[in-house]
Design a protein around this motif. Structure first.
Motif, short mmCIF file in Angstrom:
data_model
loop_
_atom_site.label_atom_id
_atom_site.label_comp_id
_atom_site.label_asym_id
_atom_site.label_seq_id
_atom_site.Cartn_x
_atom_site.Cartn_y
_atom_site.Cartn_z
N HIS A 48 -7.69 0.33 5.96
CA HIS A 48 -6.43 1.02 5.65
C HIS A 48 -6.63 2.51 5.39
O HIS A 48 -5.84 3.35 5.86
CB HIS A 48 -5.77 0.37 4.43
N TYR A 72 0.23 6.26 12.53
CA TYR A 72 0.44 4.87 12.14
C TYR A 72 1.83 4.63 11.55
O TYR A 72 2.47 3.63 11.83
CB TYR A 72 -0.63 4.44 11.14
N GLN A 73 2.33 5.54 10.70
CA GLN A 73 3.60 5.27 10.03
C GLN A 73 4.61 6.42 10.12
O GLN A 73 5.79 6.17 10.28
CB GLN A 73 3.37 4.92 8.56
N TRP A 141 -0.94 5.50 1.75
CA TRP A 141 0.12 5.01 2.63
C TRP A 141 1.32 5.93 2.65
O TRP A 141 1.57 6.69 1.73
CB TRP A 141 0.54 3.62 2.17
N ALA A 142 2.12 5.81 3.71
CA ALA A 142 3.30 6.66 3.89
C ALA A 142 4.39 6.36 2.87
O ALA A 142 5.26 7.20 2.63
CB ALA A 142 3.84 6.51 5.31
N ASN A 143 4.36 5.15 2.27
CA ASN A 143 5.38 4.81 1.27
C ASN A 143 5.50 5.85 0.18
O ASN A 143 6.60 6.22 -0.24
CB ASN A 143 5.03 3.47 0.60
N TYR A 146 7.24 9.12 1.64
CA TYR A 146 8.66 8.93 1.96
C TYR A 146 9.50 8.90 0.70
O TYR A 146 10.60 9.46 0.64
CB TYR A 146 8.81 7.62 2.77
N ARG A 181 8.14 8.24 6.97
CA ARG A 181 7.92 6.84 7.36
C ARG A 181 9.12 6.36 8.17
O ARG A 181 10.16 6.03 7.62
CB ARG A 181 7.71 5.94 6.15
N SER A 183 9.78 3.70 9.82
CA SER A 183 10.19 2.30 9.82
C SER A 183 11.23 1.97 8.76
O SER A 183 11.74 0.86 8.71
CB SER A 183 8.98 1.39 9.63
N SER A 246 6.60 4.23 18.14
CA SER A 246 7.62 4.02 17.12
C SER A 246 8.52 2.82 17.42
O SER A 246 8.98 2.16 16.49
CB SER A 246 8.49 5.27 16.97
N ASN A 328 11.63 -3.11 2.30
CA ASN A 328 10.27 -2.62 2.53
C ASN A 328 9.22 -3.68 2.22
O ASN A 328 8.09 -3.62 2.70
CB ASN A 328 10.02 -1.38 1.66
N ARG A 337 4.56 -1.69 -2.35
CA ARG A 337 5.67 -1.48 -1.42
C ARG A 337 6.98 -1.32 -2.18
O ARG A 337 7.82 -0.49 -1.83
CB ARG A 337 5.76 -2.66 -0.45
#
Length: 546
Positions: A48, A72-73, A141-143, A146, A181, A183, A246, A328, A337
């Motif tokens: 990761h 990735y994100q 992580w992108a969380n 964002y 992010r 997604s 994407s 999420n 998350r």
């Protein structure tokens, strides 16, 4: 003069009372950054962390996003992390530091947002609770990125007085959150619900006309951000690659994010607390969901009967953000998350507990304080050294205090990283072997067919072939078919070193003109890896220089 001295202590006490909640929250933020730095140095999650470090390094070296590296994100997350490599050094620790800084900002921005519905003391309690539930980042992580921009947009849209330029900034920050992010498209839904609530509960036609201007300003902000991004993609001839990474890729992961099994799994964890009874953090998030749902339904019914107040509108907006934030964690019901999507719910939970305590008259302080203090004590004891739904691989206190953790030698990306002897040897041997074959045997390229995302960056003497630092066969079959052809040609021409695993699918794909020359066991600490060994394969007929 004596009269002034008599009142001075009281004035000082009042000032301390006012700023003390701020100081507590700032202290939590600083401690969180410190813990995130430690995690960045001692974690052994090569998959990761490498997935985020690799593209950031690629951008930092001038590669075109999407066309030459796999994002990735979200582009903005990778861009920010690439800047961090210039600030903190070209190491994997750097992406952890910048992610930890953003997470600490999230705690403080949440504190500021809660003050729109709570007093400073209750807001600070909510912030402490947020910190104790998830004290530091576990992935870069992108969380975490964002959520910072989402909180910024919420602060602008709930500020008074409401002006078109604030809605413009709301749209800009909402656009940036989507860019961090991609997604998380449901991030826009709460804003539209908020617009509808205010528009249909406003009694004056003039106000509705003004509000339409604000909504237009919001969308203008979104267009500014995404318009600039799309223009950049077209200029770099990367639009097709962005679309593939994407959207085309979503079809490959449809089984992960949709279907009855995914929904039932989510509901079983949320409602039945399956696997979460022993973890107060997941229990808290179930309480947050149902508490928020009650508030949202109550506000929705109230809005149909009478004009809403500004506080009602803010509560409705925050409730919508919290509830949709659970999307999420639909496929994986995990604290980190939820923490970067629905942690606003801690403020609403404290609000409900406080309102409940007021019904007990003179006992209200005890009814409110006792459960909060007990919860704080328990969470603080399980913050760093206990496996929880927030921290899967807690720190080993014995290792931290010993001299066993050291930095791998002569590997740039691991400067500042502390590994045990087994993990250090694993990377040092791999780097030495790859450097040896690239320099003496005139091999130019590296093909990575396994899940260790650090492999492509262990040596500077080999050129990376694949956009993604880790190998996913599903990528190769859907969005990276051009890479598949290029790799086949390089192996046919015997120009590349092949790093693979004992996974049946990849090991049997070693071409006939290649042979395995080295193998090493995965480090014992890698419980997240299912494979047992990594291999280096090179052409059978090498022209090596002594």
């Amino acid at each position: 003069m004596n009269n002034h001295l008599e009142h001075n202590p009281t004035t000082l006490r009042n000032k301390l009372t006012i700023i003390f909640p701020d100081l507590i929250v700032i202290a939590c933020c600083l401690i969180s950054i410190g813990l995130s730095v430690i995690e960045s140095r001692v974690n052994t999650d090569a998959h990761h962390w490498g997935l985020m470090y690799g593209p950031a390094r690629d951008l930092n070296q001038g590669l075109v996003p999407y066309r030459e590296t796999f994002i990735y994100q979200g582009f903005l997350t990778t861009l920010i992390q690439s800047f961090s490599l210039n600030i903190f050094g070209n190491t994997v620790v750097s992406v952890g530091i910048i992610t930890g800084i953003f997470y600490s900002i999230n705690i403080y921005l949440s504190y500021c947002l809660w003050q729109k519905i709570l007093n400073k003391w209750l807001s600070s309690i909510s912030a402490i609770l947020m910190f104790l539930v998830h004290g530091y980042i576990i992935y870069p992580w992108a969380n975490y990125f964002y959520y910072t921009f989402l909180l910024g947009s919420l602060l602008f849209i709930t500020s008074s007085p409401q002006k078109p330029y604030k809605y413009l900034l709301t749209g800009v920050f909402a656009g940036l959150s989507l860019l961090a992010r991609q997604s998380l498209l449901p991030v826009l839904v709460p804003f539209y619900l908020y617009f509808l609530l205010i528009f249909f509960t406003s009694p004056k036609k003039e106000f509705r006309q003004l509000y339409i201007k604000n909504i237009v300003a919001f969308h203008l902000g979104l267009i500014i951000v995404w318009g600039a991004f799309l223009v950049y993609l077209f200029q770099e001839s990367a639009f097709k690659d962005w679309y593939a990474q994407s959207f085309t890729i979503l079809s490959a992961f449809r089984h992960v994010f949709s279907g009855r099994a995914v929904l039932f799994g989510f509901l079983s964890r949320l409602i039945l607390l399956q696997g979460g009874w022993k973890d107060s953090r997941l229990i808290l998030y179930s309480l947050i969901f149902f508490n928020t749902l009650i508030i949202w339904v109550n506000l929705s019914l109230t809005a149909q009967k009478k004009q809403t107040t500004e506080r009602d509108e803010i509560l409705f907006l925050l409730s919508s953000v919290i509830l949709l934030g659970y999307f999420n964690a639909l496929h994986l019901y995990e604290v980190f998350r939820l923490q970067s999507s629905s942690s606003i719910g801690f403020g609403l939970l404290i609000l409900s507990l406080y309102n409940l305590s007021t019904r007990f008259g003179q006992w209200k302080k005890f009814v409110f304080t006792i459960p909060v203090v007990c919860l704080f004590l328990y969470l603080s004891q399980t913050l760093v050294f206990t496996p929880t739904a927030s921290v899967y691989y807690p720190w080993n206190l014995h290792l931290l205090l010993s001299n066993q953790l050291k930095e791998p030698e002569n590997i740039e990306i691991f400067r500042g990283v502390l590994y045990d002897e087994n993990t250090r040897n694993y990377y040092q041997i791999l780097a030495q072997k790859m450097t040896k074959y690239s320099s003496s045997c005139q091999l130019e390229y590296l093909v990575n067919w396994q899940m260790d995302s650090y492999i492509p960056y262990l040596t500077k003497s080999l050129k990376k072939v694949q956009r993604s630092p880790a190998y996913y066969k599903i990528f190769e079959d859907t969005i990276f078919q051009d890479e598949k052809e290029k790799i086949a040609e390089l192996l046919r021409q015997e120009k590349a070193i092949l790093v693979t695993s004992n996974d049946k699918d990849t090991f049997r794909r070693i071409p006939d003109n290649y042979e395995v020359v080295f193998g090493v066991l995965w480090p014992n600490s890698w419980s997240w890896m299912h494979n047992e060994k990594v291999y280096i394969a090179v052409p059978k007929n090498l022209n090596c220089q002594n």
